[in-house]
Design an enzyme around this catalytic site. Structure first.
Site, PDB file in Angstrom:
ATOM      1  N   ASP A 253       0.890  -1.158   0.000  1.00 37.85           N
ATOM      2  CA  ASP A 253       0.000   0.000   0.000  1.00 37.85           C
ATOM      3  C   ASP A 253       0.930   1.210   0.000  1.00 37.85           C
ATOM      4  OD1 ASP A 253      -2.309   1.641   0.250  1.00 37.85           O
ATOM      5  OD2 ASP A 253      -1.939   1.798   2.407  1.00 37.85           O
TER       6      ASP A 253
ATOM      7  N   ASP B 226      -2.266   1.124   7.416  1.00 36.00           N
ATOM      8  CA  ASP B 226      -1.540   0.930   6.156  1.00 36.00           C
ATOM      9  C   ASP B 226      -1.169  -0.535   5.945  1.00 36.00           C
ATOM     10  OD1 ASP B 226      -1.210   3.782   5.171  1.00 36.00           O
ATOM     11  OD2 ASP B 226      -0.369   3.939   7.182  1.00 36.00           O
TER      12      ASP B 226
ATOM     13  N   GLU C 125      -1.537  -1.315  -4.894  1.00 34.59           N
ATOM     14  CA  GLU C 125      -2.726  -0.521  -5.163  1.00 34.59           C
ATOM     15  C   GLU C 125      -2.452   0.454  -6.293  1.00 34.59           C
ATOM     16  OE1 GLU C 125      -5.597   0.842  -1.941  1.00 34.59           O
ATOM     17  OE2 GLU C 125      -4.532   2.695  -2.428  1.00 34.59           O
TER      18      GLU C 125
END
Length: 183
Positions: A8, A139, A67
């Site tokens: 991420d 996160d 992502e």
């Protein structure tokens, strides 16, 4: 068994999540955050590359997921996020790993069941699905959710779920029945 490292990305905090997948079984391996120094962007990007490379070396994943960039209200933030993604992707590419990219809505839909889920819902579902004692940091939870989304989207019998004529026509994912019919 397949090991997946998911990232991420962030220009201040980059989350990571590592899972093992065997069939439908997903097992937690590790997760955490790469906290970047309060330095110029080039130094932070170097730190992302070095830390992701170390994770790749230590855990030896076979697949890498990250992502996608989303449209942020602040163009400068979106550019920095894109650069952070690039540093992580280069580390994976240099290790010879295939890179899969997922939209945040798709990750949330895959793990929580709603593409508009908030961070707390993602944390709770990651904790529940991976049978963790406590919820991971936000996160790290996002990275684990990316890894689980990738595990659910990976190929099965050579077909990628969510891809193909049927999926394009109806918006539906391939089912196990579809795959059995093709054998």
């Amino acid at each position: 068994m397949t090991r997946i490292l998911a990232i991420d990305p962030g220009s201040r905090i980059t989350g990571f999540g590592i899972i093992d997948v065997q069939g439908q079984r997903i097992e937690y391996v590790d997760s955490g955050c790469i906290r970047l120094p309060d330095a110029v962007l080039a130094e932070r990007l170097k730190n992302i590359y070095i830390n992701v490379s170390e994770l790749l070396s230590r855990y030896q994943p076979q697949e890498f997921a990250i992502e996608e960039v989303f449209l942020a209200k602040n163009a400068n933030s979106a550019l920095k996020l894109g650069q952070a993604r690039g540093a992580a992707i280069v580390a994976a590419a240099m290790a010879g790993l295939p890179v899969a990219e997922y939209a945040a809505k798709r990750v949330k839909q895959s793990v929580v069941g709603s593409g508009s889920a908030d961070k707390e819902q993602v944390q709770q579902m990651v904790q529940l699905l991976l049978k963790l004692d406590k919820a991971p940091q936000a996160d790290a939870a996002d990275a684990l959710a990316i890894a689980m989304c990738h595990a659910h989207t990976r190929t099965s019998s050579g077909l990628e779920y969510g891809v193909g004529k049927r999926a394009a026509r109806s918006g539906k994912r391939w089912s196990e029945l579809d795959i059995r019919k093709m054998k």
